[in-house]
Design a protein around this motif. Sequence first.
Motif, mmCIF file in Angstrom:
data_model
loop_
_atom_site.group_PDB
_atom_site.id
_atom_site.type_symbol
_atom_site.label_atom_id
_atom_site.label_comp_id
_atom_site.label_asym_id
_atom_site.label_seq_id
_atom_site.Cartn_x
_atom_site.Cartn_y
_atom_site.Cartn_z
ATOM 1 N N ALA A 62 -8.518 4.385 -5.957
ATOM 2 C CA ALA A 62 -9.605 5.344 -5.752
ATOM 3 C C ALA A 62 -10.630 5.244 -6.881
ATOM 4 O O ALA A 62 -11.813 5.477 -6.687
ATOM 5 C CB ALA A 62 -9.053 6.763 -5.654
ATOM 6 N N TRP A 64 -12.509 2.857 -8.536
ATOM 7 C CA TRP A 64 -12.815 1.429 -8.352
ATOM 8 C C TRP A 64 -13.123 0.728 -9.668
ATOM 9 O O TRP A 64 -12.770 -0.435 -9.854
ATOM 10 C CB TRP A 64 -13.942 1.228 -7.342
ATOM 11 C CG TRP A 64 -15.303 1.707 -7.758
ATOM 12 C CD1 TRP A 64 -15.787 2.976 -7.614
ATOM 13 C CD2 TRP A 64 -16.335 0.940 -8.379
ATOM 14 N NE1 TRP A 64 -17.064 3.038 -8.110
ATOM 15 C CE2 TRP A 64 -17.437 1.815 -8.579
ATOM 16 C CE3 TRP A 64 -16.448 -0.391 -8.784
ATOM 17 C CZ2 TRP A 64 -18.633 1.386 -9.175
ATOM 18 C CZ3 TRP A 64 -17.638 -0.816 -9.366
ATOM 19 C CH2 TRP A 64 -18.712 0.067 -9.563
ATOM 20 N N ASP A 112 -15.077 -1.000 -0.525
ATOM 21 C CA ASP A 112 -15.452 -0.211 0.646
ATOM 22 C C ASP A 112 -15.344 1.275 0.312
ATOM 23 O O ASP A 112 -16.282 2.047 0.506
ATOM 24 C CB ASP A 112 -14.507 -0.570 1.797
ATOM 25 C CG ASP A 112 -14.897 0.117 3.083
ATOM 26 O OD1 ASP A 112 -16.058 -0.057 3.503
ATOM 27 O OD2 ASP A 112 -14.051 0.833 3.649
ATOM 28 N N ARG A 113 -14.229 1.663 -0.251
ATOM 29 C CA ARG A 113 -14.011 3.053 -0.596
ATOM 30 C C ARG A 113 -14.974 3.531 -1.689
ATOM 31 O O ARG A 113 -15.323 4.709 -1.763
ATOM 32 C CB ARG A 113 -12.563 3.243 -1.076
ATOM 33 C CG ARG A 113 -12.087 4.678 -0.837
ATOM 34 C CD ARG A 113 -11.038 5.111 -1.819
ATOM 35 N NE ARG A 113 -9.736 4.504 -1.525
ATOM 36 C CZ ARG A 113 -8.579 5.125 -1.782
ATOM 37 N NH1 ARG A 113 -8.572 6.344 -2.270
ATOM 38 N NH2 ARG A 113 -7.443 4.503 -1.564
ATOM 39 N N THR B 169 -9.518 -3.852 6.418
ATOM 40 C CA THR B 169 -10.891 -4.059 5.945
ATOM 41 C C THR B 169 -11.334 -5.490 6.224
ATOM 42 O O THR B 169 -12.442 -5.739 6.714
ATOM 43 C CB THR B 169 -11.006 -3.755 4.441
ATOM 44 O OG1 THR B 169 -10.149 -2.666 4.099
ATOM 45 C CG2 THR B 169 -12.425 -3.402 4.067
#
Lengths: 215, 215
Positions: A62, A64, A112-113, B169
């Motif tokens: 989470a 990054w 992406d997150r 992903t």
Amino acid sequence: VLEAATAMIDEVGIERFSVRALAERLGVFPAAIYWYLPTRNAILAAVVNHCVRDIDPRTDPADWKAWLRELFYCYRAVVRRHPRIAPLMNSQLLSNAGADLGLIERILAVLDRAGFEGETLLAAYDIVITTTVGFVTMEHASPPAENSEAWAEHMRGVIDGLDEAAYPTLARHRAALANRHFVLRWENGVTVPLEASFEAYVYTVIEGLRQLLTR
Amino acid sequence: VLEAATAMIDEVGIERFSVRALAERLGVFPAAIYWYLPTRNAILAAVVNHCVRDIDPRTDPADWKAWLRELFYCYRAVVRRHPRIAPLMNSQLLSNAGADLGLIERILAVLDRAGFEGETLLAAYDIVITTTVGFVTMEHASPPAENSEAWAEHMRGVIDGLDEAAYPTLARHRAALANRHFVLRWENGVTVPLEASFEAYVYTVIEGLRQLLTR
DNA sequence: ACCTGAACACCGTTCAAGT
DNA sequence: ACCTGAACACCGTTCAAGT
């Protein structure tokens, strides 16, 4: 079998790694190797994949930035365990389906997150791949094989003999640069690690990506 | 003499470059080559230095960001003129006193004038060296020599057969990734340049350096 | 399934000798 | 100064044959 190849490359480097010598080391005829792997390059690729398998950042995905930091340092640790494969990482990563798709997935997922989208996501992904490999590969590049002392002497001569008029900035930092930074080294990262520069590198890439995210 | 070596490497690549073939190309006995250069590696180093001589950013050095941008693009242009030497740039840059010290001086001078100081200056310098080379080298890494169509087919199979549960992903972006981004390509930057990613890369590195400057 | 034995077509490099 | 001719000690890879 492939352990032996890894061991041999760790000892003598890729340049002096030969299928015949590997066979001898295994107490076997050269042709026997070809039952397991079809070609010398295939052996090298297998060795690379074998080593890369250890790259596995365990930080919380989470965050990054922390995760990428960890990825960079993990990769460096792997290369420092097998510095002689460093030159292979670049070429072998063109595309190797043998590559750890799990790691690829996690890089993409983390980005992406983090909020990267569309083309920027894919660009960020390419940037992460290349920057992970880039610095560390060069840091651990091997000096010209067997003339090491002569080579060192030659480099010292170049640095001492720097024309201060033509190269003022270089000359001013010559003491700090000598054998301690790129292009003016005669040893590689195995004996002279570039810790400070690597730390700044990781910071730079991650801060740059943060900017890219909000561009 | 060394033109011929460059030409030959441009045509067949380093792997298939041999002193003997070079001699034949020059209509001469193999041993004749050794009058000019002492070893195969020395030939390769000379070729690299020969190509690198063309890197010469002509932007105003006072604008360090624009100058670095130009440096990155210059370097890429050189590699795109001689893509088969790409794998050499990493290793040959450990230290090559034959390197263009003028270019080194200018990089240092530009960073110095930009306001980088002490250890940070030298770190920034190392970062510029590695990032200039890093992306482009990997972008132009060669695929496994002569099985190209089989290799392409294999890679397509891997991408089509992606397990969507294990690699969500990756699977989501598979169409955009296929042959267009790292690790999932089967052609290199010569035929499939990574323009967009390179542009983002340059932006990322320079913005990162800007952050480093004010850290 | 796994290895031998021998061969093929190459290498990089050295060195005495030629011009 | 520049090249020849020949040799040395290696390579990667193939293939029929063995077990």
